[in-house]
Design an enzyme around this catalytic site. Structure first.
Site: not given
Length: 266
Positions: A96-97
């Site tokens: 994700s991030m």
């Protein structure tokens, strides 16, 4: 949980270094911490040695102010990787991030030339430069953020029910979301890596479509493969053994498919 002497500053190592193996630097999701990768490190040992990045503002770095700028985070992590052995193969993994940050760190490492990653593995994230599909969250109220956490099922309900833990989590989460939502990707044609990229996705992840995952192919001059695992955005938690096996396969040069989508069977 065993922490090695390397565990200072930005990096945490939870197991002994893999003998003659690859070092895998792992980047947590928004709101996450290095300990997210402790179970994975046990599955990958002794073939792969895991170093997890610890962002400021959480766990043993909770007294430090969080950072909300992707470029600054990437610069700081890249500097910290100078402590790694340049003679040992290096790969990066981010969810994700963490996928965006791992990509930006890989760009910097390739430009510097001292530590050149043998592979970048991105998980649960569309390719850079694609338009977002949801409104910015870092400026939303607490209830909106909590609703998002419950929706993507990445945080245990018992944690969300603990008011003290929630108060500690939300400010850091806002910083992380701001870093992602204000991220400026490279211009089209720029930011292309020379190492291969592997892309992991969840079959039920509403954040990443098959087309958005395949779009990572434009960010490397080498091969790009995509593998889907049963589950939502946090399939890493429910399919940990399958993901660990896929990581080992990639690092041993056995991608499930090169340049096309490969689904992991249920």
């Amino acid at each position: 949980m065993t922490v090695s002497p390397l565990s200072s500053g930005w990096l945490r190592r939870f197991s002994s270094e893999a003998r003659d193996g690859t070092t895998l630097v792992c980047f947590p999701h928004a709101g996450g911490a290095a300990s997210t990768y402790f179970p994975m490190s046990k599955l990958l040992a002794p073939l792969v040695g895991v170093c997890a990045v610890q962002y400021p503002g959480r766990q043993d770095r909770r007294s430090e102010p969080p950072l909300d700028d992707m470029a600054e985070l990437a610069d700081r992590v890249t500097e910290s990787l100078a402590a790694l052995d340049p003679g040992r193969p290096l790969a990066l993994f981010g969810h994700s991030m963490g996928a965006l940050l791992a990509y930006e760190v890989t760009r910097r490492l390739e430009a510097a030339g001292r530590l050149r990653p043998v592979r970048l593995i991105v998980s649960g994230r569309r390719a850079p430069g694609l338009p977002g599909t949801r409104p910015d969250l870092h400026g939303q109220d607490d209830e909106t953020l909590l609703a998002e956490l419950r929706r993507i099922s990445g945080t245990a309900e018992q944690v969300l029910a603990d008011e003290e833990l929630v108060r500690m989590l939300l400010p850091t989460l806002r910083f992380d979301y701001k870093a992602v939502e204000c991220y400026v990707p490279p211009a089209p044609g720029d930011g292309v890596l020379s190492c291969p990229i592997s892309v992991f996705t969840g079959t039920e992840d509403g954040h990443v479509s098959p087309e958005e995952a395949a779009a990572w192919e434009a960010y490397t001059t080498d091969s790009c493969d995509v593998q889907a695992f049963p589950g939502g955005h946090f399939f890493l938690q429910t399919r940990r053994e399958e993901v660990a096996s896929a990581i080992v396969g990639r690092l041993r040069g056995r991608p499930a498919a090169v340049g096309r989508r490969a689904d992991c069977p249920t």
